[in-house]
Design a protein around this motif. Structure first.
Motif, PDB file in Angstrom:
ATOM      1  N   THR A  92       9.393  -7.538  12.480  1.00 10.67           N
ATOM      2  CA  THR A  92       9.201  -7.394  11.047  1.00 10.67           C
ATOM      3  C   THR A  92      10.280  -8.102  10.239  1.00 10.67           C
ATOM      4  N   GLN A  93       9.837  -8.704   9.139  1.00 12.53           N
ATOM      5  CA  GLN A  93      10.753  -9.278   8.166  1.00 12.53           C
ATOM      6  C   GLN A  93      11.177  -8.222   7.143  1.00 12.53           C
ATOM      7  N   ASN A  94      10.582  -7.048   7.222  1.00 16.13           N
ATOM      8  CA  ASN A  94      10.810  -6.006   6.219  1.00 16.13           C
ATOM      9  C   ASN A  94      12.077  -5.210   6.510  1.00 16.13           C
ATOM     10  N   ILE A  95      12.621  -4.631   5.442  1.00 20.16           N
ATOM     11  CA  ILE A  95      13.821  -3.803   5.576  1.00 20.16           C
ATOM     12  C   ILE A  95      13.552  -2.400   5.047  1.00 20.16           C
ATOM     13  N   ASP A  96      12.269  -1.996   5.075  1.00 20.16           N
ATOM     14  CA  ASP A  96      11.890  -0.709   4.476  1.00 20.16           C
ATOM     15  C   ASP A  96      11.821   0.440   5.478  1.00 20.16           C
ATOM     16  N   MET A  97      12.003   0.148   6.752  1.00 23.76           N
ATOM     17  CA  MET A  97      12.097   1.175   7.802  1.00 23.76           C
ATOM     18  C   MET A  97      10.800   1.956   8.007  1.00 23.76           C
ATOM     19  N   LEU A  98       9.686   1.497   7.446  1.00 22.57           N
ATOM     20  CA  LEU A  98       8.433   2.262   7.512  1.00 22.57           C
ATOM     21  C   LEU A  98       7.759   2.181   8.876  1.00 22.57           C
ATOM     22  N   HIS A  99       7.999   1.106   9.636  1.00 20.56           N
ATOM     23  CA  HIS A  99       7.423   1.054  10.989  1.00 20.56           C
ATOM     24  C   HIS A  99       7.961   2.205  11.840  1.00 20.56           C
ATOM     25  N   GLN A 100       9.262   2.405  11.780  1.00 19.53           N
ATOM     26  CA  GLN A 100       9.860   3.499  12.555  1.00 19.53           C
ATOM     27  C   GLN A 100       9.404   4.858  12.030  1.00 19.53           C
TER      28      GLN A 100
ATOM     29  N   PRO B 176       4.713   5.679   5.208  1.00 17.02           N
ATOM     30  CA  PRO B 176       3.931   4.655   5.905  1.00 17.02           C
ATOM     31  C   PRO B 176       2.466   4.725   5.485  1.00 17.02           C
ATOM     32  N   ASN B 177       1.815   3.575   5.441  1.00 16.44           N
ATOM     33  CA  ASN B 177       0.404   3.534   5.103  1.00 16.44           C
ATOM     34  C   ASN B 177      -0.438   3.315   6.360  1.00 16.44           C
ATOM     35  N   ILE B 178      -1.723   3.091   6.167  1.00 16.85           N
ATOM     36  CA  ILE B 178      -2.637   2.984   7.309  1.00 16.85           C
ATOM     37  C   ILE B 178      -2.241   1.850   8.252  1.00 16.85           C
ATOM     38  N   ILE B 179      -1.653   0.778   7.708  1.00 19.21           N
ATOM     39  CA  ILE B 179      -1.264  -0.354   8.560  1.00 19.21           C
ATOM     40  C   ILE B 179      -0.145   0.060   9.507  1.00 19.21           C
ATOM     41  N   HIS B 180       0.912   0.644   8.948  1.00 17.12           N
ATOM     42  CA  HIS B 180       2.023   1.108   9.794  1.00 17.12           C
ATOM     43  C   HIS B 180       1.531   2.100  10.843  1.00 17.12           C
TER      44      HIS B 180
ATOM     45  N   ARG C 288      11.402   8.210  -0.420  1.00 15.80           N
ATOM     46  CA  ARG C 288      10.200   8.729  -1.068  1.00 15.80           C
ATOM     47  C   ARG C 288       8.945   7.937  -0.699  1.00 15.80           C
ATOM     48  N   LYS C 289       9.107   6.872   0.061  1.00 12.18           N
ATOM     49  CA  LYS C 289       7.981   6.037   0.458  1.00 12.18           C
ATOM     50  C   LYS C 289       7.453   6.475   1.823  1.00 12.18           C
TER      51      LYS C 289
ATOM     52  N   LEU D 150       0.830  -1.214   0.000  1.00  8.79           N
ATOM     53  CA  LEU D 150       0.000   0.000   0.000  1.00  8.79           C
ATOM     54  C   LEU D 150       0.861   1.260   0.000  1.00  8.79           C
ATOM     55  N   SER D 151       2.146   1.110   0.280  1.00  8.00           N
ATOM     56  CA  SER D 151       3.079   2.241   0.229  1.00  8.00           C
ATOM     57  C   SER D 151       3.845   2.270  -1.095  1.00  8.00           C
ATOM     58  N   GLY D 152       3.459   1.388  -2.010  1.00  4.76           N
ATOM     59  CA  GLY D 152       4.105   1.375  -3.318  1.00  4.76           C
ATOM     60  C   GLY D 152       5.359   0.537  -3.392  1.00  4.76           C
ATOM     61  N   ILE D 153       5.565  -0.331  -2.395  1.00  7.94           N
ATOM     62  CA  ILE D 153       6.733  -1.215  -2.384  1.00  7.94           C
ATOM     63  C   ILE D 153       6.262  -2.620  -2.744  1.00  7.94           C
ATOM     64  N   PRO D 154       6.799  -3.221  -3.800  1.00  9.13           N
ATOM     65  CA  PRO D 154       6.337  -4.559  -4.188  1.00  9.13           C
ATOM     66  C   PRO D 154       6.679  -5.607  -3.143  1.00  9.13           C
ATOM     67  N   ASP D 155       5.787  -6.601  -3.005  1.00  8.44           N
ATOM     68  CA  ASP D 155       6.109  -7.705  -2.103  1.00  8.44           C
ATOM     69  C   ASP D 155       6.992  -8.708  -2.840  1.00  8.44           C
ATOM     70  N   PHE D 156       7.191  -9.873  -2.230  1.00  6.89           N
ATOM     71  CA  PHE D 156       8.112 -10.835  -2.816  1.00  6.89           C
ATOM     72  C   PHE D 156       7.396 -11.896  -3.639  1.00  6.89           C
ATOM     73  N   ARG D 157       6.364 -12.518  -3.054  1.00 12.52           N
ATOM     74  CA  ARG D 157       5.775 -13.691  -3.691  1.00 12.52           C
ATOM     75  C   ARG D 157       4.391 -13.444  -4.276  1.00 12.52           C
ATOM     76  N   GLY D 158       3.896 -12.221  -4.240  1.00 11.25           N
ATOM     77  CA  GLY D 158       2.596 -11.900  -4.814  1.00 11.25           C
ATOM     78  C   GLY D 158       2.637 -11.907  -6.327  1.00 11.25           C
ATOM     79  N   LYS D 159       1.471 -11.638  -6.944  1.00  9.32           N
ATOM     80  CA  LYS D 159       1.388 -11.724  -8.407  1.00  9.32           C
ATOM     81  C   LYS D 159       2.268 -10.685  -9.099  1.00  9.32           C
ATOM     82  N   ASP D 160       2.547  -9.574  -8.426  1.00  9.15           N
ATOM     83  CA  ASP D 160       3.450  -8.564  -8.974  1.00  9.15           C
ATOM     84  C   ASP D 160       4.726  -8.441  -8.150  1.00  9.15           C
TER      85      ASP D 160
END
Length: 249
Positions: free
Chosen positions: A96-104, A75-79, A72-73, A25-35
């Motif tokens: 978090t398994q993420n490395i996007d730093m959006l939680h902080q 946080p979205n409503i989830i974060h 440039r990314k 939702l923040s415009g960062i692609p996931d890993f195993r989804g369709k995109d």
């Protein structure tokens, strides 16, 4: 979703485990989804420590969109909901398994980054530390960032395939999971170990599991509640708990 709300409100120690799915939702692609990025890049190469040491240009070329434009990314409503629930004392920890730093960036404080973070980078030759901003600047001028002290290769402080997770980090995550009476998994397919096993520590200590993910996971049968749509769930929680976050997004 009323049942999920009740579970959260009645929990005494709620912890969260997040994966790449929450950041789409923040415009960062996931890993195993369709995109997901694994449809574009070879995961065995982009995050392989052996391949990184052999040809670091592959990582730095293919991770510019994934990592090095994160400033440039947003946080979205989830974060933001998770950060507010932590502020209110409801959520005790976000693993978090993420490395996007959006939680902080959203304001969460007790964040356990299971796979490290690109906030810091290290020269593999002399050990000099570089900030995320330092490396972004270097990548504007060169394909692969090299140490300005010794000319060594600079690597993000992210755990690559073939590297061990930080012992202290995984121990802290196990402790939080074992203490929890409710663990909520968000946007993770629960296939990457050892993160995928963390909900089992909660279950083994009598806690309950909720999963919100748009793909099946190996632990679906153990979940007391299972939902598919992250955005829908968090808009509901925002509204029903009176957090007012949607109004400011």
């Amino acid at each position: 979703m009323q049942e999920l709300l009740t579970l959260i409100q009645n929990s005494t120690y709620c912890v969260i485990l997040t994966g790449a799915g929450i950041s789409t939702l923040s415009g960062i692609p996931d890993f195993r989804g369709k995109d997901g990025i694994f449809k574009k890049f070879d995961p065995d190469l982009i995050f392989s420590i052996d391949h990184f040491n052999e040809d670091p240009s592959y990582f730095y070329t293919h991770s510019r969109e994934l990592i090095y434009d994160l400033e440039r990314k947003e946080p979205n409503i989830i974060h933001k909901v998770l950060a507010e629930l932590e502020r209110r004392g409801i959520v005790k920890a976000v693993m978090t398994q993420n490395i996007d730093m959006l939680h902080q960036k959203a304001g969460s404080e007790n964040v356990i980054e299971l796979h490290g973070s690109p906030v810091k980078h290290t020269c593999l030759a002399c050990g000099k530390k570089y900030s995320f901003e330092d490396v972004v600047g270097l990548l504007e001028k060169e394909e692969v960032p090299m140490c300005n002290e010794c000319g060594g290769l600079i690597k993000p402080d992210v755990v690559f395939y073939g590297e061990m997770l930080e012992h202290d980090v995984i121990e802290k995550a196990i402790k939080e999971s074992s203490r929890a009476d409710l663990i909520i998994v968000l946007g993770s397919t629960l296939v990457v170990q050892p993160a995928a096993s963390l909900p089992l520590y909660t279950l083994d200590h009598g806690g309950e599991l909720v999963i919100v993910n748009n793909m099946p996971t190996p632990l679906d049968d153990y979940a007391i509640k299972r939902y598919d749509d992250l955005a829908e769930v968090f808009r509901y929680l925002d509204e029903e708990m009176g957090l007012g976050i949607s109004e400011h997004i």
